[in-house]
Design an enzyme around this catalytic site. Structure first.
Site, short mmCIF file in Angstrom:
data_model
loop_
_atom_site.label_atom_id
_atom_site.label_comp_id
_atom_site.label_asym_id
_atom_site.label_seq_id
_atom_site.Cartn_x
_atom_site.Cartn_y
_atom_site.Cartn_z
N GLU A 250 0.83 -1.21 0.00
CA GLU A 250 0.00 0.00 0.00
C GLU A 250 0.86 1.25 0.00
O GLU A 250 1.97 1.26 0.54
CB GLU A 250 -0.90 0.01 1.25
CG GLU A 250 -2.30 -0.53 1.02
CD GLU A 250 -3.21 0.47 0.28
OE1 GLU A 250 -2.71 1.34 -0.48
OE2 GLU A 250 -4.42 0.36 0.49
N ASP A 251 0.32 2.29 -0.58
CA ASP A 251 1.00 3.59 -0.53
C ASP A 251 0.83 4.26 0.82
O ASP A 251 1.79 4.65 1.46
CB ASP A 251 0.48 4.50 -1.66
CG ASP A 251 -1.04 4.56 -1.74
OD1 ASP A 251 -1.73 3.87 -0.95
OD2 ASP A 251 -1.56 5.29 -2.60
N PHE B 208 -2.20 16.46 3.90
CA PHE B 208 -2.41 15.82 2.60
C PHE B 208 -1.09 15.83 1.83
O PHE B 208 -0.48 16.88 1.65
CB PHE B 208 -3.50 16.53 1.81
CG PHE B 208 -3.95 15.72 0.64
CD1 PHE B 208 -4.85 14.67 0.81
CD2 PHE B 208 -3.44 15.96 -0.64
CE1 PHE B 208 -5.24 13.89 -0.27
CE2 PHE B 208 -3.83 15.18 -1.72
CZ PHE B 208 -4.73 14.14 -1.53
N ASP C 128 -4.63 5.81 5.92
CA ASP C 128 -5.14 7.01 6.57
C ASP C 128 -6.08 6.60 7.70
O ASP C 128 -5.65 6.42 8.84
CB ASP C 128 -5.82 7.90 5.52
CG ASP C 128 -6.23 9.25 6.07
OD1 ASP C 128 -6.09 9.47 7.28
OD2 ASP C 128 -6.70 10.10 5.29
P1 XMP Z 1 -8.23 4.95 4.37
O1 XMP Z 1 -8.74 6.19 5.04
O2 XMP Z 1 -9.32 3.96 4.15
O3 XMP Z 1 -7.85 5.45 2.93
O4 XMP Z 1 -7.02 4.38 5.08
C1 XMP Z 1 -6.59 5.33 2.35
C2 XMP Z 1 -6.66 5.99 1.00
O5 XMP Z 1 -6.94 7.39 1.15
C3 XMP Z 1 -6.22 8.14 0.22
N1 XMP Z 1 -5.37 9.11 0.94
C4 XMP Z 1 -4.50 9.96 0.38
N2 XMP Z 1 -4.13 10.15 -0.90
N3 XMP Z 1 -2.64 11.86 -0.22
C5 XMP Z 1 -3.21 11.11 -1.19
O6 XMP Z 1 -2.87 11.30 -2.35
C6 XMP Z 1 -2.95 11.73 1.09
O7 XMP Z 1 -2.40 12.45 1.93
C7 XMP Z 1 -3.93 10.72 1.40
N4 XMP Z 1 -4.47 10.30 2.57
C8 XMP Z 1 -5.35 9.31 2.24
C9 XMP Z 1 -5.41 7.14 -0.58
O8 XMP Z 1 -6.11 6.85 -1.77
C10 XMP Z 1 -5.37 5.90 0.27
O9 XMP Z 1 -5.26 4.71 -0.48
MG MG Z 2 -4.32 3.77 -2.15
#
Ligand code: XMP
Ligand code: MG
Length: 184
Positions: free
Chosen positions: A103-104, A156, A107
């Protein structure tokens, strides 16, 4: 350097060199943990493309296969709801496989916890997670992430696969977006 205007990025949070050094560390751990196993890396599109490409090439000893999944989480605006829809499913059959989700960013952790129970139900031999970035919110949800790159502040961020409106994914570093970009 990627597709950003020079003043789009407020500040660089993680440089290309810091990211590469961290991936060396993670790859060494993964190599040690999966030394005698075949590993299936599951990348979550699109953000994980860069981590997947770089991390997988640093694995020296592990026999690696790769597959990809695309999911979309229902939710309002930037908050994810935890209700997830599969846009592209895996090609691979997971039964008996050692699976590592790549995963990247985590959040809220809701997307990941949904993904983990979905993949676990397919009968893998083991299931772990490697994530490049983790935000503070993620600590509130019980998701067990074995390999973490960096814990970052609740800002972000873009670059290294992460986008704002599909831009900035190709930046080699992770940076915060200057307010003028999203304010108009
Ligand atoms: P959750 O909240 O389910 O979501 O853990 C994770 C996804 O939210 C997006 N995400 C971001 N994308 N910069 C981004 O470009 C950010 O700072 C960021 N924070 C959350 C991302 O798609 C991730 O997979
Ligand atoms: Mg993602």
């Amino acid at each position: 350097m990627g597709s950003a205007q020079p003043n789009d990025i407020d500040h660089i949070l993680l440089s290309e060199e810091e990211i590469a050094a961290k991936l060396d560390e993670l790859a060494a751990k993964i190599d040690a943990d999966y030394a005698d196993k075949d590993l299936l890396l599951v990348g979550v599109l699109k953000g994980a493309v860069m981590v997947m490409a770089d991390l997988s090439r640093k694995l020296q000893h592990t026999k690696v296969a790769m597959d990809w999944m695309a999911v979309s989480s229902y939710g309002s605006g930037t908050k994810s709801s935890g209700v997830v829809r599969i846009l592209k499913d895996l090609d691979a059959d997971l039964s008996g496989r050692h699976v590592l989700i790549v995963e990247d960013i985590i959040d809220s952790g809701l997307t990941l916890s949904w993904l983990m129970s979905n993949l676990r139900s397919r009968g893998c031999a083991s299931l772990e997670v490697a994530a490049m970035l983790r935000k503070p919110e993620a600590a509130k949800v019980k998701v067990d992430v074995k390999y973490i790159g960096f814990d970052i502040p609740n800002e972000f961020v873009v670059g290294y696969g992460l986008d704002y409106d599909e831009r900035y994914r190709s930046l080699p570093y992770v940076g915060t977006l200057a307010p003028h970009v999203y304010e108009n």
